[in-house]
Write a protein that holds these residues in place. Structure first.
Motif, PDB file in Angstrom:
ATOM      1  N   LEU A  61       0.879  -1.157   0.000  1.00 50.01           N
ATOM      2  CA  LEU A  61       0.000   0.000   0.000  1.00 50.01           C
ATOM      3  C   LEU A  61       0.922   1.214   0.000  1.00 50.01           C
ATOM      4  O   LEU A  61       1.809   1.305   0.847  1.00 50.01           O
ATOM      5  CB  LEU A  61      -0.868  -0.014   1.265  1.00 50.01           C
ATOM      6  N   TYR A  62       0.752   2.116  -0.976  1.00 49.15           N
ATOM      7  CA  TYR A  62       1.667   3.249  -1.079  1.00 49.15           C
ATOM      8  C   TYR A  62       0.908   4.567  -1.129  1.00 49.15           C
ATOM      9  O   TYR A  62      -0.294   4.604  -1.384  1.00 49.15           O
ATOM     10  CB  TYR A  62       2.593   3.101  -2.293  1.00 49.15           C
ATOM     11  N   SER A  63       1.603   5.663  -0.857  1.00 51.65           N
ATOM     12  CA  SER A  63       1.000   6.995  -0.852  1.00 51.65           C
ATOM     13  C   SER A  63       0.413   7.307  -2.221  1.00 51.65           C
ATOM     14  O   SER A  63       1.016   7.008  -3.248  1.00 51.65           O
ATOM     15  CB  SER A  63       2.037   8.052  -0.490  1.00 51.65           C
ATOM     16  N   ARG A  64      -0.749   7.925  -2.233  1.00 56.20           N
ATOM     17  CA  ARG A  64      -1.519   8.151  -3.451  1.00 56.20           C
ATOM     18  C   ARG A  64      -0.736   8.889  -4.552  1.00 56.20           C
ATOM     19  O   ARG A  64      -0.789   8.511  -5.705  1.00 56.20           O
ATOM     20  CB  ARG A  64      -2.784   8.925  -3.122  1.00 56.20           C
ATOM     21  N   TYR A  65      -0.039   9.945  -4.220  1.00 55.66           N
ATOM     22  CA  TYR A  65       0.632  10.736  -5.252  1.00 55.66           C
ATOM     23  C   TYR A  65       2.151  10.589  -5.205  1.00 55.66           C
ATOM     24  O   TYR A  65       2.880  11.463  -5.642  1.00 55.66           O
ATOM     25  CB  TYR A  65       0.220  12.203  -5.131  1.00 55.66           C
ATOM     26  N   ALA A  66       2.618   9.473  -4.700  1.00 55.65           N
ATOM     27  CA  ALA A  66       4.051   9.235  -4.580  1.00 55.65           C
ATOM     28  C   ALA A  66       4.640   8.728  -5.883  1.00 55.65           C
ATOM     29  O   ALA A  66       3.964   8.115  -6.698  1.00 55.65           O
ATOM     30  CB  ALA A  66       4.308   8.213  -3.480  1.00 55.65           C
ATOM     31  N   GLY A  67       5.915   8.979  -6.064  1.00 54.88           N
ATOM     32  CA  GLY A  67       6.669   8.372  -7.149  1.00 54.88           C
ATOM     33  C   GLY A  67       6.522   9.010  -8.509  1.00 54.88           C
ATOM     34  O   GLY A  67       5.833  10.007  -8.683  1.00 54.88           O
ATOM     35  N   SER A  68       7.194   8.391  -9.460  1.00 53.97           N
ATOM     36  CA  SER A  68       7.191   8.826 -10.854  1.00 53.97           C
ATOM     37  C   SER A  68       6.719   7.660 -11.711  1.00 53.97           C
ATOM     38  O   SER A  68       7.180   6.539 -11.538  1.00 53.97           O
ATOM     39  CB  SER A  68       8.599   9.231 -11.287  1.00 53.97           C
ATOM     40  N   GLU A  69       5.813   7.960 -12.635  1.00 55.12           N
ATOM     41  CA  GLU A  69       5.251   6.917 -13.492  1.00 55.12           C
ATOM     42  C   GLU A  69       6.045   6.810 -14.790  1.00 55.12           C
ATOM     43  O   GLU A  69       6.427   7.822 -15.375  1.00 55.12           O
ATOM     44  CB  GLU A  69       3.790   7.233 -13.803  1.00 55.12           C
ATOM     45  N   PHE A  70       6.292   5.564 -15.215  1.00 57.19           N
ATOM     46  CA  PHE A  70       7.023   5.290 -16.449  1.00 57.19           C
ATOM     47  C   PHE A  70       6.349   4.151 -17.189  1.00 57.19           C
ATOM     48  O   PHE A  70       5.650   3.334 -16.593  1.00 57.19           O
ATOM     49  CB  PHE A  70       8.473   4.873 -16.146  1.00 57.19           C
ATOM     50  N   LYS A  71       6.592   4.084 -18.487  1.00 60.53           N
ATOM     51  CA  LYS A  71       6.112   2.969 -19.294  1.00 60.53           C
ATOM     52  C   LYS A  71       7.339   2.212 -19.774  1.00 60.53           C
ATOM     53  O   LYS A  71       8.183   2.761 -20.483  1.00 60.53           O
ATOM     54  CB  LYS A  71       5.287   3.482 -20.475  1.00 60.53           C
ATOM     55  N   ILE A  72       7.459   0.952 -19.367  1.00 57.76           N
ATOM     56  CA  ILE A  72       8.612   0.128 -19.716  1.00 57.76           C
ATOM     57  C   ILE A  72       8.098  -1.143 -20.367  1.00 57.76           C
ATOM     58  O   ILE A  72       7.318  -1.880 -19.764  1.00 57.76           O
ATOM     59  CB  ILE A  72       9.460  -0.191 -18.478  1.00 57.76           C
ATOM     60  N   ASP A  73       8.524  -1.390 -21.580  1.00 57.71           N
ATOM     61  CA  ASP A  73       8.084  -2.563 -22.348  1.00 57.71           C
ATOM     62  C   ASP A  73       6.559  -2.659 -22.410  1.00 57.71           C
ATOM     63  O   ASP A  73       5.980  -3.733 -22.291  1.00 57.71           O
ATOM     64  CB  ASP A  73       8.666  -3.858 -21.772  1.00 57.71           C
ATOM     65  N   GLY A  74       5.897  -1.523 -22.546  1.00 63.49           N
ATOM     66  CA  GLY A  74       4.447  -1.490 -22.673  1.00 63.49           C
ATOM     67  C   GLY A  74       3.694  -1.600 -21.358  1.00 63.49           C
ATOM     68  O   GLY A  74       2.477  -1.555 -21.348  1.00 63.49           O
ATOM     69  N   GLU A  75       4.391  -1.731 -20.247  1.00 64.16           N
ATOM     70  CA  GLU A  75       3.750  -1.818 -18.941  1.00 64.16           C
ATOM     71  C   GLU A  75       4.008  -0.541 -18.157  1.00 64.16           C
ATOM     72  O   GLU A  75       5.113  -0.020 -18.159  1.00 64.16           O
ATOM     73  CB  GLU A  75       4.299  -2.999 -18.141  1.00 64.16           C
ATOM     74  N   GLU A  76       2.963  -0.045 -17.489  1.00 66.27           N
ATOM     75  CA  GLU A  76       3.121   1.145 -16.661  1.00 66.27           C
ATOM     76  C   GLU A  76       3.596   0.743 -15.278  1.00 66.27           C
ATOM     77  O   GLU A  76       3.000  -0.118 -14.633  1.00 66.27           O
ATOM     78  CB  GLU A  76       1.803   1.901 -16.576  1.00 66.27           C
TER      79      GLU A  76
END
Length: 94
Positions: A65-80
C-alpha cells in the motif's frame, strides 16, 4: 528490458481496481481514483541514503500500500510502472 532501481528506490506495478461502483455504475477513466495497491517488481540495494543506513523492508512479489501521489510513473516494455522511495510505501499486505 530489466530495470534495476538504485539506492532506496522500489519499482511497483499498480493493481487495477474494479471500474464499477457498488451500485453497478461504470466509471469512466477520468473518474477512477489512482490505485494505491501495487505489486513490487524490483527493489534497490538500500545502503547509505541521505546520510542514513537504509535497510530495504520490501522484496519482489510483495503486495504493498503506497502513498496516493508518490513516485514517478514510467512505461517500460508497454507496462506502466511507478518508481517510489521505500519511505513512500506505507505497508506490506499479507
Amino acid at each position: 528490458m530489466a530495470i534495476k532501481p538504485l539506492f532506496d528506490k522500489v519499482v511497483i506495478k499498480a493493481i487495477e481496481t474494479d471500474e464499477k461502483t457498488a451500485s453497478g455504475i461504470v466509471l469512466p477513466g477520468a473518474a477512477k481514483e489512482k490505485p494505491q495497491l501495487a505489486t513490487v517488481v524490483a527493489v534497490g540495494p538500500g545502503g547509505n541514503v541521505d546520510g542514513k543506513d537504509t535497510v530495504m523492508q520490501v522484496k519482489v512479489g510483495d503486495t504493498v500500500l503506497y502513498s496516493r501521489y508518490a513516485g514517478s510513473e514510467f512505461k517500460i516494455d508497454g507496462e506502466e510502472v511507478v518508481i517510489v522511495r521505500q519511505a513512500d510505501i506505507l505497508a506490506v499486505i499479507e
